[in-house]
Design a protein around this motif. Structure first.
Motif, short mmCIF file in Angstrom:
data_model
loop_
_atom_site.label_atom_id
_atom_site.label_comp_id
_atom_site.label_asym_id
_atom_site.label_seq_id
_atom_site.Cartn_x
_atom_site.Cartn_y
_atom_site.Cartn_z
N GLU A 104 0.93 18.94 3.90
CA GLU A 104 1.26 18.74 4.86
C GLU A 104 2.29 18.07 4.31
O GLU A 104 1.96 17.36 3.44
N LYS A 105 3.68 17.87 5.74
CA LYS A 105 4.27 16.80 4.94
C LYS A 105 3.92 15.14 5.03
O LYS A 105 3.50 14.50 6.87
N ARG A 106 4.80 14.62 4.38
CA ARG A 106 4.69 13.44 4.56
C ARG A 106 5.41 12.36 5.01
O ARG A 106 6.95 12.80 5.15
N ALA A 107 4.86 11.76 6.14
CA ALA A 107 5.94 10.97 7.38
C ALA A 107 6.93 8.88 6.57
O ALA A 107 5.08 8.85 6.17
N LYS A 108 7.72 9.29 6.66
CA LYS A 108 7.88 8.35 6.68
C LYS A 108 7.35 6.38 6.58
O LYS A 108 7.21 6.87 8.16
N SER A 109 7.15 5.76 5.66
CA SER A 109 6.77 4.29 6.73
C SER A 109 7.89 3.58 7.18
O SER A 109 9.56 3.72 6.35
N ARG A 110 7.77 3.19 8.00
CA ARG A 110 8.91 1.76 8.33
C ARG A 110 8.60 0.68 8.16
O ARG A 110 7.54 -0.14 8.78
N LEU A 111 8.75 -0.23 7.61
CA LEU A 111 8.52 -1.57 7.91
C LEU A 111 9.58 -2.79 9.09
O LEU A 111 10.68 -1.99 8.66
N ASN A 112 8.57 -3.17 9.48
CA ASN A 112 9.79 -4.08 9.83
C ASN A 112 10.25 -5.45 9.69
O ASN A 112 10.44 -5.84 8.29
N ARG A 113 11.17 -6.05 10.29
CA ARG A 113 11.84 -6.49 9.37
C ARG A 113 11.13 -7.79 9.44
O ARG A 113 11.52 -8.27 8.35
N ILE A 114 10.29 -8.66 9.94
CA ILE A 114 9.01 -10.14 9.44
C ILE A 114 8.77 -9.19 7.79
O ILE A 114 8.55 -9.86 7.39
N ASN A 115 8.12 -7.88 7.89
CA ASN A 115 7.41 -7.80 6.25
C ASN A 115 8.77 -7.33 4.89
O ASN A 115 8.55 -7.74 4.46
N LEU A 120 11.03 -9.17 0.06
CA LEU A 120 12.00 -9.87 -0.09
C LEU A 120 11.33 -11.52 -0.79
O LEU A 120 12.02 -11.49 -2.62
N GLU A 121 10.63 -11.74 -0.35
CA GLU A 121 10.39 -13.34 -0.45
C GLU A 121 9.40 -13.14 -2.05
O GLU A 121 9.38 -13.96 -2.44
N GLY A 122 8.61 -12.55 -1.50
CA GLY A 122 7.43 -12.71 -2.73
C GLY A 122 8.02 -12.20 -3.96
O GLY A 122 7.58 -12.45 -5.43
N LYS A 123 9.35 -11.05 -3.92
CA LYS A 123 9.69 -10.76 -5.45
C LYS A 123 10.58 -11.64 -5.33
O LYS A 123 10.81 -11.96 -6.97
N LYS A 124 11.05 -12.69 -5.03
CA LYS A 124 12.12 -13.63 -5.82
C LYS A 124 11.17 -15.01 -6.37
O LYS A 124 11.93 -15.00 -7.27
N LEU A 125 10.04 -15.25 -5.48
CA LEU A 125 8.75 -15.47 -6.51
C LEU A 125 8.70 -15.43 -7.80
O LEU A 125 8.19 -16.18 -8.16
#
Length: 139
Positions: A104-115, A120-125
């Motif tokens: 089965e082909k994997r469906a790409k996941s999509r992140l919304n703007r808030i997530n 990115l904030e978690g990565k900076k921290l």
């Protein structure tokens, strides 16, 4: 299981060549005297598989496939020749059956703007925590 896979497995079992060798492991006094391990050899090119199925079979077989296109299965789990022979044939059938399954082909996941912003904030921290672990400078 598809009809095509069933036919291919039946053809493979008819084309397979078996040889018996001494096995390592359990067997008691007979372990060095009786050839209980089974080596199955199958010329995969003789099966005339579709290209996609052949590619999946080659990938699934890995090092069990020789450069000449022979599939080599060794069965030595059991103490008797017949049990090892049956085990090798079952494993061959399962391998061919698995090659016929279309992944089965994997469906790409999509992140919304808030997530995305939270990630990115978690990565900076985390980066600032790691940056603070360096050598202490006495200025």
């Amino acid at each position: 299981m598809t009809i095509l896979a069933d036919d291919t497995i039946a053809r493979a079992l008819a084309l397979v060549s078996e040889s018996f060798v001494t096995a390592s492991g359990p067997g008691g006094q007979n372990v060095n005297k009786v050839a209980t391990a089974v080596q199955l050899r199958l010329d995969v090119y003789a099966l005339r598989l579709p290209i996609e199925v052949f590619a999946r079979l080659k990938l699934l077989a890995g090092s069990r496939m020789t450069s000449k296109g022979e599939l080599l299965l060794i069965a030595q789990r059991h103490r008797t020749q017949e049990a090892n022979r049956q085990d090798a044939r079952v494993r061959l059938g399962e391998l061919i059956e698995e090659a016929f399954k279309i992944p089965e082909k994997r469906a790409k996941s999509r992140l919304n703007r808030i997530n995305k912003t939270q990630r990115l904030e978690g990565k900076k921290l985390r980066g600032s925590v790691k940056a603070g672990r360096g050598k202490v400078q006495m200025d």
